[in-house]
Design an enzyme around this catalytic site. Structure first.
Site, mmCIF file in Angstrom:
data_model
loop_
_atom_site.group_PDB
_atom_site.id
_atom_site.type_symbol
_atom_site.label_atom_id
_atom_site.label_comp_id
_atom_site.label_asym_id
_atom_site.label_seq_id
_atom_site.Cartn_x
_atom_site.Cartn_y
_atom_site.Cartn_z
ATOM 1 N N GLU A 42 -30.556 15.692 -5.163
ATOM 2 C CA GLU A 42 -31.261 14.029 -3.924
ATOM 3 C C GLU A 42 -30.594 13.261 -4.456
ATOM 4 O OE1 GLU A 42 -35.428 14.530 -4.849
ATOM 5 O OE2 GLU A 42 -35.264 12.578 -2.841
ATOM 6 N N ARG A 268 -34.336 25.758 -16.036
ATOM 7 C CA ARG A 268 -33.516 25.217 -15.735
ATOM 8 C C ARG A 268 -33.133 24.855 -17.875
ATOM 9 N NH1 ARG A 268 -35.458 19.613 -14.497
ATOM 10 N NH2 ARG A 268 -36.085 20.391 -12.240
ATOM 11 N N LYS A 278 -35.084 12.650 -14.043
ATOM 12 C CA LYS A 278 -34.040 11.626 -13.738
ATOM 13 C C LYS A 278 -35.113 10.043 -13.513
ATOM 14 C CE LYS A 278 -32.693 13.835 -9.536
ATOM 15 N NZ LYS A 278 -32.369 13.965 -8.151
HETATM 16 P P1 ATP Z 1 -35.091 15.594 -12.069
HETATM 17 O O1 ATP Z 1 -36.027 16.724 -12.444
HETATM 18 O O2 ATP Z 1 -34.237 15.159 -12.974
HETATM 19 O O3 ATP Z 1 -35.991 14.685 -11.386
HETATM 20 P P2 ATP Z 1 -34.484 17.856 -9.209
HETATM 21 O O4 ATP Z 1 -34.620 18.792 -9.802
HETATM 22 O O5 ATP Z 1 -35.793 16.907 -8.929
HETATM 23 O O6 ATP Z 1 -34.066 17.215 -10.772
HETATM 24 P P3 ATP Z 1 -31.562 17.719 -7.564
HETATM 25 O O7 ATP Z 1 -31.426 16.641 -7.459
HETATM 26 O O8 ATP Z 1 -33.414 18.137 -7.163
HETATM 27 O O9 ATP Z 1 -33.089 17.040 -8.800
HETATM 28 O O10 ATP Z 1 -30.920 18.757 -7.998
HETATM 29 C C1 ATP Z 1 -30.215 19.391 -8.086
HETATM 30 C C2 ATP Z 1 -29.610 20.455 -8.566
HETATM 31 O O11 ATP Z 1 -30.069 20.693 -10.289
HETATM 32 C C3 ATP Z 1 -30.649 21.508 -8.514
HETATM 33 O O12 ATP Z 1 -30.718 22.277 -7.210
HETATM 34 C C4 ATP Z 1 -32.150 21.622 -8.903
HETATM 35 O O13 ATP Z 1 -32.559 23.179 -9.832
HETATM 36 C C5 ATP Z 1 -31.027 21.346 -10.283
HETATM 37 N N1 ATP Z 1 -31.329 21.095 -11.785
HETATM 38 C C6 ATP Z 1 -32.155 19.996 -12.023
HETATM 39 N N2 ATP Z 1 -32.699 19.563 -13.590
HETATM 40 C C7 ATP Z 1 -31.877 20.808 -13.738
HETATM 41 C C8 ATP Z 1 -32.275 21.469 -15.096
HETATM 42 N N3 ATP Z 1 -32.613 20.442 -15.934
HETATM 43 N N4 ATP Z 1 -31.109 22.302 -15.282
HETATM 44 C C9 ATP Z 1 -30.870 23.178 -14.111
HETATM 45 N N5 ATP Z 1 -30.689 23.090 -13.073
HETATM 46 C C10 ATP Z 1 -31.052 21.879 -12.673
HETATM 47 MG MG MG Z 2 -35.207 17.982 -7.008
#
Ligand code: ATP
Ligand code: MG
Length: 566
Positions: A42, A268, A278
């Site tokens: 995102e 994760r 984020k």
């Molecule tokens: P955040 O919690 O930092 O906002 P998010 O999952 O909301 O992270 P996205 O932009 O939706 O952020 O993530 C993009 C991809 O990265 C998704 O497929 C998510 O599963 C993966 N991802 C995000 N954080 C991690 C992590 N700590 N370890 C592994 N994969 C991750």
């Molecule tokens: Mg997300």
């Protein structure tokens, strides 16, 4: 090992996802045998180290099975998203060494299709416009112990719902007044199935679609359909989406989608000593506690890059963490180990004196320059040589001289009064005189060089205590060094009751100066070095120039946190 052994080695599944893909390939379940994965960020922040592992996983699987990995911006939340994030994310992925298949994709480019599919569900009696506000909806949805309550909207006719949804789309309702919900099962044990929201009203312009829409699909209503449109075969997400999988599948079953992707979940990547949300990283940026998303202390990809981490080290770290189905916390020192190891093997050696003490070589006339040649790397002759001008005035580190020559040779392997020391890549020198100012502070020392000792054993009776680094005073240059340390002193900064900011390391950033060998001024931005006996440094990506050299501390030579922890 024979060739065939090597081949089996390379394709042996190393985690459960590879096992699944290999099973699917063997059973002919992958269209055209083309494995398609995707990385779906995102665009509401910069990528962090957790994302990096997901990138390595998704792009890595595509590479391993000669498939494709799409980059798709999951941009269904316009208020938090921005173009700068879109640009930064692409740059980070390319820097990590991966290439997405075809063009960059955007969930928003499928908004027309999603809208059609919403109409499809309404016509089938599987979706309805609900006038409950968020609070009432939550109440009526019940919980694990409390059944959901059906409201009148749920029983409206298809015609009514079509008309209401059209009003929603046309902007006749305000934010929060109505939503479009799937009609699934208000009694489901899985809360995600209790009539999830498909569309909500957001009267904000979208960075891709402008003012075209005031209704936006939910993550759940978008994700699986995006995968289907793109022909993604293996849609890999983190564990918190496991309970959403039945819903992911429900949409694929109830819509005329062109393909049936499957969702898989993995744990994760959590790292101690950092925050990887984020929202929290954005707070550090917004409150000016770091200089930006790419501050070298940030666990973002661009921060790590500016700090001097290499793509290879981050990929190596992802490999070390591995893929698992249960949550765990990786030790930050693993990441540090990966970069230290990479730089030890690949970074050129150089000399920088952080705390200079002037040395005058009394038997070398002013203006004389003797060019010493040293290897850029002790075990990598292909990296070539560097030239070190040996001149009458030099700098050594203050810590490398001690007046007290009763110190044991074993304990103090540096220069002392009247004794010998070898200058790295150069002569053995002998201490002759120490000059002090009125306060008794040493201002310079005078030494004599011993001819014939460059690259040669010294003559009988000349016993240098050790080897120290040095830089010519006249030919070296001053550089700014930015000394970074971990951003948090607590291993779980955001897992307690208290605000995570209280755990910020007050010593995470210091600026100091150093006197550096001539070649370092000529370094290109982002070039990494081992400053001998000091640590690994990188020429700053933005601020370094040959007139004003700036180096960032990437990582020390040894793990000092491990000893602090003990
Ligand atoms: P955040 O919690 O930092 O906002 P998010 O999952 O909301 O992270 P996205 O932009 O939706 O952020 O993530 C993009 C991809 O990265 C998704 O497929 C998510 O599963 C993966 N991802 C995000 N954080 C991690 C992590 N700590 N370890 C592994 N994969 C991750
Ligand atoms: Mg997300």
């Amino acid at each position: 090992m024979s060739k065939t052994d090597n081949a089996t080695e390379a394709t042996r599944p190393s985690n459960f996802l590879e096992q699944i893909i290999e099973r699917d390939l063997a059973e002919g379940r992958v269209p055209d045998n083309n494995v398609v994965t995707r990385f779906p960020p995102e665009p509401n922040g910069f990528l962090h180290v957790g994302h990096a592992t997901s990138i390595c996983l998704n792009f890595g699987l595509a590479e391993k099975y000669q498939g494709e990995c799409n980059l798709r911006f999951d941009d269904t939340n316009p208020e938090k998203e921005e173009q700068v994030y879109i640009d930064a994310i692409q740059e980070d992925i390319e820097w990590l060494g991966f290439k997405w298949a075809g063009n960059v994709r955007f969930a928003s480019s499928y908004f027309d299709q999603f809208y059609e599919w919403a109409l499809h569900l309404i016509r089938e009696g599987k979706a309805y416009v609900d006038h409950q506000d968020a609070e009432t909806m939550r109440e009526n949805r019940g919980n694990f112990n409390k059944p959901g309550v059906e409201t009148a909207d749920r029983r409206k006719s298809v015609e009514d719902n079509l008309a209401e949804f059209e009003k929603m789309r046309a902007g006749e309702y305000e934010e929060g007044q109505v939503t479009l919900r799937a009609r699934i099962d208000l009694q489901s044990a899985n809360m995600n199935m209790r009539d999830p929201v498909l569309y909500r009203i957001r009267k904000v312009p979208h960075h891709q679609t402008g003012d075209k829409w005031c209704i936006y699909p939910s993550y759940d209503f978008a994700h699986g359909q995006e995968d289907a449109i793109e022909g993604v075969t293996h849609s890999i997400c983190t564990l918190e989406f496991q309970d959403h999988r039945p819903l992911y599948e429900w949409f694929l079953e109830n819509l005329p989608v062109p393909a049936k992707p499957t969702q898989y979940e993995f744990a994760r990547t959590n790292l101690n000593y950092v925050v990887t949300s984020k929202r929290k990283l954005k707070r550090l940026v917004d409150e000016g506690l770091v200089t930006g998303w790419d501050d070298p202390r940030m666990p973002t990809v661009s921060g790590m890059r500016r700090r001097g981490y290499t793509p290879a080290s981050i990929r190596k770290f992802a490999e070390m963490v591995g893929i698992s189905r249960t949550d765990g916390i990786a030790d930050f020192s693993m990441l540090e180990h990966a970069i230290r190891d990479d730089l030890n093997t690949n970074a050129a050696r150089a000399m920088a004196v952080l705390n200079p003490l002037k040395v005058v070589i009394t038997n070398l006339p002013e203006g004389d320059v003797q060019e010493m040649t040293a290897a850029a790397h002790p075990n990598r002759p292909e990296l070539g040589d560097r030239t070190l001008p040996f001149t009458r005035e030099l700098y050594i580190d203050r810590a490398d001289f001690n007046e007290d020559n009763s110190l044991s040779r074993k304990k103090f392997k540096r220069l002392v009064t009247d004794e010998y020391i070898r200058l790295r890549g150069s002569y053995v020198i002998k201490h002759e005189e120490t000059i002090k100012d009125d306060n008794g502070e040493i201002t310079e020392i005078r030494c004599r060089y011993i001819p014939g000792t460059v690259g040669e054993n010294p003559p009988e009776g000349v016993r240098p205590r050790g080897v120290i680094h040095w830089v010519s005073a006249s030919h070296g240059q001053e550089a700014e060094l930015r000394i970074y340390d971990r951003l948090f002193t607590h291993e779980a900064p955001d897992r307690g009751e208290e605000d995570f900011l209280v755990h910020m390391n007050p010593e995470s950033f210091k600026v100091t100066k150093a006197w550096v060998e001539p070649g370092l001024a000529a370094a290109r931005p982002e070039q990494g070095f081992q400053f001998e006996r000091e640590g690994y440094f990188v020429a700053d990506r933005y601020d370094h120039s040959s007139e004003k050299p700036v180096f960032n501390l990437t990582i020390g030579l040894k793990d000092t946190w491990a000893s602090k922890a003990k």
